[in-house]
Design a protein around this motif. Structure first.
Motif, mmCIF file in Angstrom:
data_model
loop_
_atom_site.group_PDB
_atom_site.id
_atom_site.type_symbol
_atom_site.label_atom_id
_atom_site.label_comp_id
_atom_site.label_asym_id
_atom_site.label_seq_id
_atom_site.Cartn_x
_atom_site.Cartn_y
_atom_site.Cartn_z
ATOM 1 N N PRO A 5 28.620 39.317 49.795
ATOM 2 C CA PRO A 5 30.050 39.047 49.970
ATOM 3 C C PRO A 5 30.455 37.678 49.421
ATOM 4 N N ARG A 6 29.645 36.676 49.668
ATOM 5 C CA ARG A 6 29.941 35.351 49.121
ATOM 6 C C ARG A 6 29.822 35.373 47.599
ATOM 7 N N GLY A 7 28.827 36.105 47.103
ATOM 8 C CA GLY A 7 28.653 36.232 45.661
ATOM 9 C C GLY A 7 29.862 36.871 45.004
ATOM 10 N N LEU A 8 30.445 37.878 45.672
ATOM 11 C CA LEU A 8 31.644 38.518 45.141
ATOM 12 C C LEU A 8 32.786 37.513 45.068
ATOM 13 N N LYS A 9 32.962 36.738 46.113
ATOM 14 C CA LYS A 9 34.035 35.736 46.125
ATOM 15 C C LYS A 9 33.823 34.709 45.015
ATOM 16 N N LEU A 10 32.601 34.247 44.843
ATOM 17 C CA LEU A 10 32.305 33.294 43.776
ATOM 18 C C LEU A 10 32.555 33.913 42.402
ATOM 19 N N ALA A 11 32.170 35.179 42.245
ATOM 20 C CA ALA A 11 32.388 35.863 40.969
ATOM 21 C C ALA A 11 33.877 36.033 40.688
ATOM 22 N N GLN A 12 34.653 36.339 41.728
ATOM 23 C CA GLN A 12 36.107 36.467 41.556
ATOM 24 C C GLN A 12 36.722 35.130 41.153
ATOM 25 N N ASP A 13 36.297 34.073 41.817
ATOM 26 C CA ASP A 13 36.813 32.740 41.481
ATOM 27 C C ASP A 13 36.442 32.353 40.055
ATOM 28 N N ASN A 14 35.201 32.646 39.684
ATOM 29 C CA ASN A 14 34.742 32.308 38.342
ATOM 30 C C ASN A 14 35.504 33.112 37.295
ATOM 31 N N TRP A 15 35.711 34.388 37.548
ATOM 32 C CA TRP A 15 36.448 35.238 36.609
ATOM 33 C C TRP A 15 37.871 34.738 36.436
ATOM 34 N N GLU A 35 29.222 44.036 39.233
ATOM 35 C CA GLU A 35 27.996 44.358 39.963
ATOM 36 C C GLU A 35 28.152 44.068 41.457
ATOM 37 N N ALA A 36 28.735 42.931 41.790
ATOM 38 C CA ALA A 36 28.933 42.590 43.201
ATOM 39 C C ALA A 36 29.896 43.572 43.863
ATOM 40 N N ALA A 37 30.969 43.928 43.163
ATOM 41 C CA ALA A 37 31.947 44.871 43.708
ATOM 42 C C ALA A 37 31.292 46.234 43.970
ATOM 43 N N LEU A 38 30.484 46.689 43.030
ATOM 44 C CA LEU A 38 29.798 47.967 43.200
ATOM 45 C C LEU A 38 28.803 47.892 44.349
ATOM 46 N N HIS A 39 28.047 46.818 44.415
ATOM 47 C CA HIS A 39 27.034 46.670 45.457
ATOM 48 C C HIS A 39 27.663 46.697 46.845
ATOM 49 N N LEU A 40 28.846 46.119 46.979
ATOM 50 C CA LEU A 40 29.532 46.078 48.266
ATOM 51 C C LEU A 40 30.361 47.333 48.540
ATOM 52 N N GLY A 41 30.403 48.236 47.568
ATOM 53 C CA GLY A 41 31.226 49.430 47.751
ATOM 54 C C GLY A 41 32.707 49.129 47.698
ATOM 55 N N PRO A 97 34.873 48.943 44.721
ATOM 56 C CA PRO A 97 35.149 49.027 43.287
ATOM 57 C C PRO A 97 36.507 48.474 42.886
ATOM 58 N N ASP A 98 37.467 48.488 43.787
ATOM 59 C CA ASP A 98 38.786 47.964 43.460
ATOM 60 C C ASP A 98 38.745 46.461 43.166
ATOM 61 N N ALA A 99 37.734 45.773 43.691
ATOM 62 C CA ALA A 99 37.588 44.337 43.425
ATOM 63 C C ALA A 99 37.285 44.072 41.947
ATOM 64 N N ALA A 100 36.836 45.101 41.233
ATOM 65 C CA ALA A 100 36.527 44.966 39.811
ATOM 66 C C ALA A 100 37.742 45.229 38.922
#
Length: 74
Positions: free
Chosen positions: A8-18, A32-38, A40-43
């Motif tokens: 979850p933290r990785g997803l937030k960091l990836a969103q911020d970086n993107w 990848e993080a969005a898929l791993h967390l189920g 997909p809309d985060a992507a």
């Protein structure tokens, strides 16, 4: 970095970086993080970027295909 084990933290960091630098590897990490967390809309920002730019990438395309499938083809 602890984020490697905290998805979850990785997803937030990836969103911020993107949001600050839209590099293909950053997009792949976000997807990848969005898929791993189920979540997909985060992507969606990466999906939109690919649709807008027409960018293709052998790593990113299969990941985005998984996102589209989980979103029901949207």
């Amino acid at each position: 970095i602890r984020a490697a084990h905290d998805v979850p933290r990785g997803l937030k960091l990836a969103q911020d970086n993107w949001a600050t630098q839209q590099e293909p590897i950053d997009g792949a990490l976000l997807v990848e993080a969005a898929l791993h967390l189920g979540q997909p809309d985060a992507a969606r920002p990466v999906l939109d970027w690919v649709a807008t730019t027409g960018y293709t990438d052998p790593v990113l395309q299969p990941l985005l295909a998984q996102v589209r499938q989980r979103l029901g083809g949207r």
